[in-house]
Each structure stands twice: as structure tokens, then as C-alpha cells.
Design an enzyme around this catalytic site. Structure first.
Site, PDB file in Angstrom:
ATOM      1  N   LYS A   1       0.849  -1.197   0.000  1.00  0.00           N
ATOM      2  CA  LYS A   1       0.000   0.000   0.000  1.00  0.00           C
ATOM      3  C   LYS A   1       0.881   1.243   0.000  1.00  0.00           C
ATOM      4  O   LYS A   1       0.715   2.151   0.815  1.00  0.00           O
ATOM      5  CB  LYS A   1      -0.978  -0.019   1.185  1.00  0.00           C
ATOM      6  CG  LYS A   1      -1.991  -1.152   1.086  1.00  0.00           C
ATOM      7  CD  LYS A   1      -2.968  -1.125   2.234  1.00  0.00           C
ATOM      8  CE  LYS A   1      -2.731  -2.284   3.153  1.00  0.00           C
ATOM      9  NZ  LYS A   1      -3.530  -2.350   4.330  1.00  0.00           N
ATOM     10  N   HIS A   2       1.856   1.217  -0.876  1.00  0.00           N
ATOM     11  CA  HIS A   2       2.719   2.380  -1.065  1.00  0.00           C
ATOM     12  C   HIS A   2       3.400   2.262  -2.435  1.00  0.00           C
ATOM     13  O   HIS A   2       3.268   1.244  -3.115  1.00  0.00           O
ATOM     14  CB  HIS A   2       3.749   2.488   0.072  1.00  0.00           C
ATOM     15  CG  HIS A   2       4.676   1.325   0.182  1.00  0.00           C
ATOM     16  ND1 HIS A   2       4.622   0.411   1.208  1.00  0.00           N
ATOM     17  CD2 HIS A   2       5.698   0.916  -0.600  1.00  0.00           C
ATOM     18  CE1 HIS A   2       5.550  -0.502   1.047  1.00  0.00           C
ATOM     19  NE2 HIS A   2       6.226  -0.215  -0.038  1.00  0.00           N
TER      20      HIS A   2
END
Ligand code: TYD
Length: 143
Positions: free
Chosen positions: A57-58
Site C-alpha cells: 500500500k505504497h
């Protein structure tokens, strides 16, 4: 594994594998040969028995990585800001080159999953883009 990668800055990597019959198998990754960068860091992710486990999630500004599911399976969600796709990793000798500016999420881990990551640099929090809005701003400004 999926047949085709449609997002930018990603591709499948096939490693050199030597099968020794009853004596097992060796799989090898060398800098600039199978891995398109100099490996400066190795880490691995495991203890993924919880069905809700999700990582990533980056995106990264400069860091390049190569992901190998050396045991079990997992799914890598990829998003370059225009295209999205999910890639399954489930063989120790084939992995995913994860280049710069790719929003990624790892999930759907099997209980026994071990995800090996080879990285082009040491850990540096300032290379991370941890909000999706910041990610779209970042790649939008570079266009
Ligand atoms: P993160 O890279 O967000 O993990 P993932 O992509 O697997 O979800 O890192 C999670 C935490 O671990 C964060 O606090 C930073 C720390 N960390 C390090 O200290 N060194 C490392 O090499 C890595 C990958 C993470």
C-alpha cells in the site's frame, strides 16, 4: 502467474534453475543478469497466516525491487496510476520486477507464504509514497 504485465515499470523475472533430481533444485539470482539492478538489501515477509493480512500500500520514488514467492502463493496488486492489475506469485523460480512509481499491495497470502524481496537500496523512509493521493499527485506532476 499472469501471462502479461500491462502496468508500467514491472515485468516478470525468470531465474536460473538447476534441477538435481532427488537432490532438489537450486535457483539463482545474480546482479544485472537476472536482477536488473545491484542488490543492496534482502528482506523476507512471512507469518502470513491471517486471511486479512495485506502489505505494501505504497509506492517508491527511486527504489527498485524484485519479489519472489519462494514458498506458497500470494497476489500482488499493481497500479501505475493509469492501469491496474493483479499478479499471482506462486513459483520460487519466477518473480516480479517492481520498478519505481508503482502503487503495490500484497495480499491473499497462503499460510505458508514466504515472500523474498531483493532491493536496489537500503531502507529509506523518504523514498516511500504512503498515501494514494500523494502517489497520483507525484506521478501527475512528472508528466
Ligand atoms: P513496509 O516497507 O511498509 O512493509 P511492506 O511493504 O512489506 O508492507 O515496512 C513496514 C515497516 O518495517 C516500516 O515501519 C519500516 C520497516 N522496515 C524497515 O525498517 N526496514 C526494511 O528494510 C523494511 C522493508 C521495512
Amino acid at each position: 502467474m499472469d501471462d502479461e504485465i500491462i502496468v508500467k515499470n514491472a515485468r516478470f523475472i525468470k531465474l536460473k534453475t538447476i534441477a538435481d533430481g532427488i537432490d532438489g533444485t537450486i535457483t539463482v539470482a545474480e546482479n544485472f543478469k537476472h536482477i536488473p539492478f545491484e542488490i543492496k538489501r534482502v528482506y523476507y515477509i512471512y507469518n502470513l497466516g491471517n486471511q486479512k493480512a495485506a502489505r505494501g500500500k505504497h509506492a517508491h520514488k527511486k527504489l527498485e525491487q524484485a519479489l519472489f514467492c519462494i514458498n506458497g502463493r500470494c497476489e500482488i496488486g499493481l497500479d501505475d496510476g493509469e492501469n491496474q492489475q493483479a499478479v499471482i506469485l506462486d513459483t520460487p523460480d519466477s518473480g516480479l520486477y517492481l520498478g519505481i512509481e508503482l502503487w503495490h499491495t500484497m495480499k491473499e497470502f497462503s499460510d505458508n507464504c514466504i515472500l523474498l524481496v531483493l532491493a536496489s537500496d537500503v531502507y529509506n523512509e523518504s523514498d516511500y509514497i504512503r498515501s494514494y493521493d500523494d502517489f497520483t499527485d507525484y506521478i501527475g506532476k512528472k508528466k
